[in-house]
Structures are given as structure tokens and as C-alpha cells.
Write an enzyme that holds these catalytic residues in place. Structure first.
Site, mmCIF file in Angstrom:
data_model
loop_
_atom_site.group_PDB
_atom_site.id
_atom_site.type_symbol
_atom_site.label_atom_id
_atom_site.label_comp_id
_atom_site.label_asym_id
_atom_site.label_seq_id
_atom_site.Cartn_x
_atom_site.Cartn_y
_atom_site.Cartn_z
ATOM 1 N N GLU A 91 0.847 -1.200 0.000
ATOM 2 C CA GLU A 91 0.000 0.000 0.000
ATOM 3 C C GLU A 91 0.883 1.250 0.000
ATOM 4 O OE1 GLU A 91 -2.451 -0.515 3.465
ATOM 5 O OE2 GLU A 91 -3.469 -2.264 2.660
ATOM 6 N N HIS A 116 -7.426 1.426 3.022
ATOM 7 C CA HIS A 116 -7.183 0.853 4.361
ATOM 8 C C HIS A 116 -7.837 1.729 5.427
ATOM 9 C CE1 HIS A 116 -4.146 -1.845 6.699
ATOM 10 N NE2 HIS A 116 -5.290 -1.716 7.364
#
Length: 321
Positions: free
Chosen positions: A268, A289
């Protein structure tokens, strides 16, 4: 916590990721010296960490063996969140560094996001919103969740809360876990799957709620996707590395997975070619997230984390409560 104040006076605490102000205020209230450095670089962390007795992190900062070996004065690592996959627990044990987290604080927020992603996938919201943004007023036909079978993989706090909400929607629940969940399943009216593949084969929707461990790394890979019912929905709000991105991309392109709704990726932001293609895929809903990113969850995380941190730090300093 006021009773711990004499013991914790002057304790040096480094906070390397953004946290709720409540956590910082509680640390300062007991006399701790707090160095708040959200966004600190790896090099800075390695240079500074030897000065501190406690380290507070969220998802970004990796507390690996190198960090722990540099941290000669470190007594406690606190993860302000649920998982501990960014902390080397074995290295921490070897150095007698206590590790604490807040396992229950984000349950409701993650469960609500899971249900939201499930609904978004079922109703093909990404496609409809993209059409609307271009001024194209075309109906996109989705499906209802009512009467569908939901496989909950990982029946811990979050998985059970998701199952509870999904039951209220009218879904049939089948649960799978590596531990005995029969008692919890019975209370929630869920059936227990004998194994992962049998749960996947029956489900219209699969939602993942497992921690990241060596056993769950790429838990959903080629064989698992081949076992899924064709045209099913996959939701992942647990850890990105639980899903093999290349295998998921194949499953989407083959029509095995109709839509994937993901709050997490192995890297990420997306780093691999497969992850970048997933992010751009028309049948992938991707969020950044945000499972625990609500005002309420962050305050609960702060309260639970600081309580566990202060208790562990007081114990490590040899103070009686």
C-alpha cells in the site's frame, strides 16, 4: 492511571504514526515525555529509537528485528490498532520487549465497512458512479444480498459482528476458522464449514477476517479461487497479503469473482503490476485501508492502547500498581 503517575514520570515515549490526541494527552498526563513524530523516516527511527522506553506505532511503521536491536532501552511496543503483523514478535520476545495492542477497539467500524463494501459490490456502485460522473445515465443492474450465502472466513470479533449484521439483512451464514467456533456459530445462527474450500464452494459472498501469519499468507490463491462459486463476491478488510493479487486478477478476468471489494492490499499503495491492475479494474472496489478510520474507533483505540501501554510500561519498570 493516576496511581501509575509516580512510576511513569519521565518515561520517554516515541510515537511514529498519526494517533488520536487522546492517546498523547493520556501519556503526558502521567508525566511521560512524548516525542510525536508521525511520518518519521526509517533512518530517523533507527537513529532515535535507542533513546526511548516505549514505541507507539500504527500500520506504517515496521518494528522489525533491526529496529528492536537498535532499541537498547525499549521496554514496550504499542500497536494502536488490531493486528501485529508489522511487529517482529519473536525478536521482541528475545529482547524481553512487551508488545500490546487494541484488539477490540475497531470491531464495529471494520464490520460496518465490510457490510458497506459488500453492498457496494452487490449493487455495482463503482460502475454506476463512474457512469454518473461522465453524465451517462445508464442503469446498472446488481443483486440483493437477502437470501444469499455469506462465507465468513475467520470468526473472531470482527467476523462475528459482520455475521450478526449480515443475518439482520437476511443472509445465510457459513463460518470457517481453524479454531473451534461451534459455540459462537450456534449463538449467531451460522453453520460451520468443515474446511475452507467447502465454504468457498457454497458462498455467494466471501468475507475475510483473519490475521496475517505464515499460515494465512496468500490464503486465497489459485486453488481457493478455483474452489469458489462462479460469479461470487470477495470482500477483504483484514490484511492485504491474505490474498494473492495475481490469482485474484485471474479470477476476476475469468468471471469466477464477479466483484472484489478490498480495503487492503499486500503493498500500500499498489506496487506490483498485479496490484496496479487490480486498482484500475472496473470490477474492483478499492479503499485506502480505512477499516478503523472512524472518529469513534480511533478514540476507542487510543483509550485501549494507552491503558495497555501504561500498565505494561509500569510493570516493565518494576512498579506495583
Amino acid at each position: 492511571m493516576e496511581k501509575l503517575r509516580p512510576c511513569l514520570q519521565g518515561a520517554r515515549v516515541l510515537v511514529t504514526d498519526p494517533v488520536d490526541d487522546l492517546l498523547l494527552e493520556a501519556l503526558r498526563a502521567v508525566g511521560a515525555q512524548v516525542d510525536y513524530r508521525p511520518g518519521i523516516s526509517r533512518g530517523e527511527l533507527l537513529a532515535l529509537v535507542p533513546r526511548y522506553e516505549a514505541l507507539v506505532v500504527r500500520s506504517r511503521t515496521r518494528v522489525d528485528r533491526e529496529v528492536l536491536e537498535r532499541a537498547g532501552n525499549l521496554l514496550v511496543v504499542a500497536r494502536a490498532g488490531v493486528g501485529l503483523d508489522n511487529v517482529d514478535l519473536e525478536a521482541a520476545r528475545e529482547r524481553k520487549v512487551r508488545v500490546v495492542n487494541a484488539p477490540g477497539a475497531a470491531t464495529q467500524s471494520v464490520a460496518e465497512l465490510t457490510i458497506a463494501l459488500m453492498i457496494a459490490a452487490a449493487r455495482r456502485l463503482r460502475e454506476s458512479m463512474e457512469l454518473a460522473s461522465r453524465g451517462v445515465w445508464k442503469k446498472v443492474v446488481g443483486v440483493e444480498l437477502y437470501g444469499k450465502t455469506l462465507a465468513v472466513v475467520g470468526f473472531g470479533r470482527i467476523g462475528r459482528r459482520v455475521a450478526e449484521i449480515a443475518r439482520a439483512i437476511g443472509m445465510d451464514i457459513i463460518a470457517y476458522d481453524v479454531v473451534d467456533i461451534r459455540g459462537h456459530a450456534e449463538k449467531l445462527g451460522a453453520r460451520v464449514a468443515e474446511d475452507l474450500h467447502s465454504a468457498l464452494a457454497e458462498a455467494d459472498v466471501v468475507t475475510l477476517h483473519v490475521p496475517l501469519t505464515p499460515d494465512t499468507y496468500h490464503l486465497m490463491s489459485w486453488e481457493e479461487f478455483k474452489a469458489m462459486k462462479r460469479g461470487s463476491i470477495l470482500v477483504n478488510t483484514s490484511r492485504g497479503a491474505v490474498v494473492d493479487s495475481e490469482a485474484l486478477l485471474w479470477a476476476l478476468n475469468e468471471g469466477v469473482v464477479a466483484t472484489a471489494a478490498l480495503d487492503v492490499l499486500e503493498h500500500e499503495p499498489p506496487a506490483t503490476e498485479a496490484e496496479k491492475r487490480l486498482a484500475q479494474h472496473p470490477r474492483v472496489i478499492l479503499t485506502t485501508h480505512i477499516g478503523a478510520s472512524t472518529v469513534e474507533a480511533q478514540r476507542r483505540v487510543a483509550i485501549e492502547t494507552v491503558r495497555r501501554l501504561l500498565e505494561a510500561l509500569a510493570e516493565a519498570r518494576g512498579c506495583s500498581r
